[in-house]
Design an enzyme around this catalytic site. Structure first.
Site, PDB file in Angstrom:
ATOM      1  N   LEU A 110      18.681 -24.578 -24.010  1.00  0.00           N
ATOM      2  CA  LEU A 110      19.480 -25.006 -22.868  1.00  0.00           C
ATOM      3  C   LEU A 110      18.667 -25.897 -21.939  1.00  0.00           C
ATOM      4  CD1 LEU A 110      21.357 -21.700 -21.944  1.00  0.00           C
ATOM      5  CD2 LEU A 110      22.015 -23.490 -23.571  1.00  0.00           C
ATOM      6  N   GLY A 155      18.194 -21.475 -26.883  1.00  0.00           N
ATOM      7  CA  GLY A 155      19.491 -21.954 -27.364  1.00  0.00           C
ATOM      8  C   GLY A 155      19.406 -22.652 -28.705  1.00  0.00           C
TER       9      GLY A 155
END
Length: 304
Positions: A110, A155
């Site tokens: 992310l 992520g």
């Protein structure tokens, strides 16, 4: 392109693009079987993702091309969902290989800048896009193979975990894992559920609490990745694995996948708004914002 991304986000928020569309697509008729004559290879490219579809094999390759580290920004996530939806809606496409066009990195995870110093409205929009990415990928009725050709923390690891099969380059310098705890962030329940379903409860519990990043050999030993191959063999091996999965009738594989994953998907769908509010509440805390600012400063010093 910017206007198209803005429109796509508005459509997603307004419900024009139903968030559960992919979950309802499991029972559709199988795509055209392999071996039949199809059109030539097609390609489309956005700012951050390049997609090539070989309609003769039914296999698409999705390459992340957002240097320096393929961070999952709001624009990246929007492009990812649009690209995946295009492939899902193309009946000639039966499988997708997800990899990186940036050397030594699959995805850094992310984008921290999306979570630091922004409004609550932005945090909500960003987290909804993260959810949408996972719902579409984890719930895809295509065969999904991650060709992990670089490090893949946080992520980036989630993307790999969400695929049906993971092949990683055999390089001890490359690492993968859900390391959110190192940043003072807690991985949400659906990250955790996805991780547990791959490596088991005990390995996931220890790894999540420590925010561990596992080297490629260790990731293979733990079952986090299914195979290790030399870099020059990655494309060949990924193609062979994809062919093995596509040899099965689509409907049987799709229904089996749905049976295995539906409960985890349904859990996020049922608690989606609550999850967004939890994220906003957590990320807005001054202590968390301070941790993120310190982390970004550290990254800037490393680059310097």
């Amino acid at each position: 392109m910017a206007a198209a991304l803005t429109l796509a986000r508005r459509m997603a928020r307004s419900g024009v693009l139903p968030l559960c569309r992919q979950l309802l697509a499991w029972g559709r008729a199988p795509r055209q079987p392999p071996g039949l004559p199809l059109a030539q290879c097609r390609a489309f490219s956005n700012n951050k993702i390049m997609v090539e579809l070989d309609e003769s094999s039914g296999v698409a390759t999705m390459k992340f091309k957002s240097p320096p580290v393929n961070s999952l920004s709001l624009d990246f996530l929007t492009e990812f969902c649009i690209s995946l939806e295009k492939l899902e809606n193309n009946r000639a496409c039966r499988g997708v290989i997800i990899t990186s066009a940036v050397p030594k990195i699959f995805s850094s995870g992310l984008d921290i800048t999306e979570m630091c110093g922004k409004s609550t409205e932005h945090y909500a929009e960003f987290w909804r896009a993260v959810q949408e990415m996972w719902l579409r990928l984890y719930g895809s009725n295509m065969v999904t193979v991650a060709a992990v050709n670089g490090s893949s923390p946080a992520g980036g690891c989630l993307i790999a975990l969400s695929c049906d099969y993971r092949i990683m380059v055999e390089n001890p310098k490359f690492s993968i894992g859900l390391n959110e705890a190192q940043l003072g962030i807690v991985a949400p329940f659906w990250f955790k559920d996805t991780f547990v379903n791959v490596v088991g409860h005990r390995v996931a519990e220890r790894s999540l609490q420590l925010g561990s990043l596992h080297s490629a050999p260790e990731a293979h030993r733990l079952g986090l990745v299914d195979e290790l191959v030399p870099d020059e063999k990655l494309q060949e091996k990924t193609g062979a694995v994809m062919a093995q999965w596509l040899a099965l009738p689509d409907h049987a594989r799709q229904l089996t996948k749905s049976m295995m994953r539906k409960a985890v998907l349904d859990r996020l769908v049922a608690h989606r708004e609550e999850d967004i509010q939890n994220f906003i509440s957590f990320i807005s805390k001054e202590s968390i914002q301070k941790s993120l600012r310190l982390y970004m400063e550290m990254l800037k010093k490393k680059k310097g």
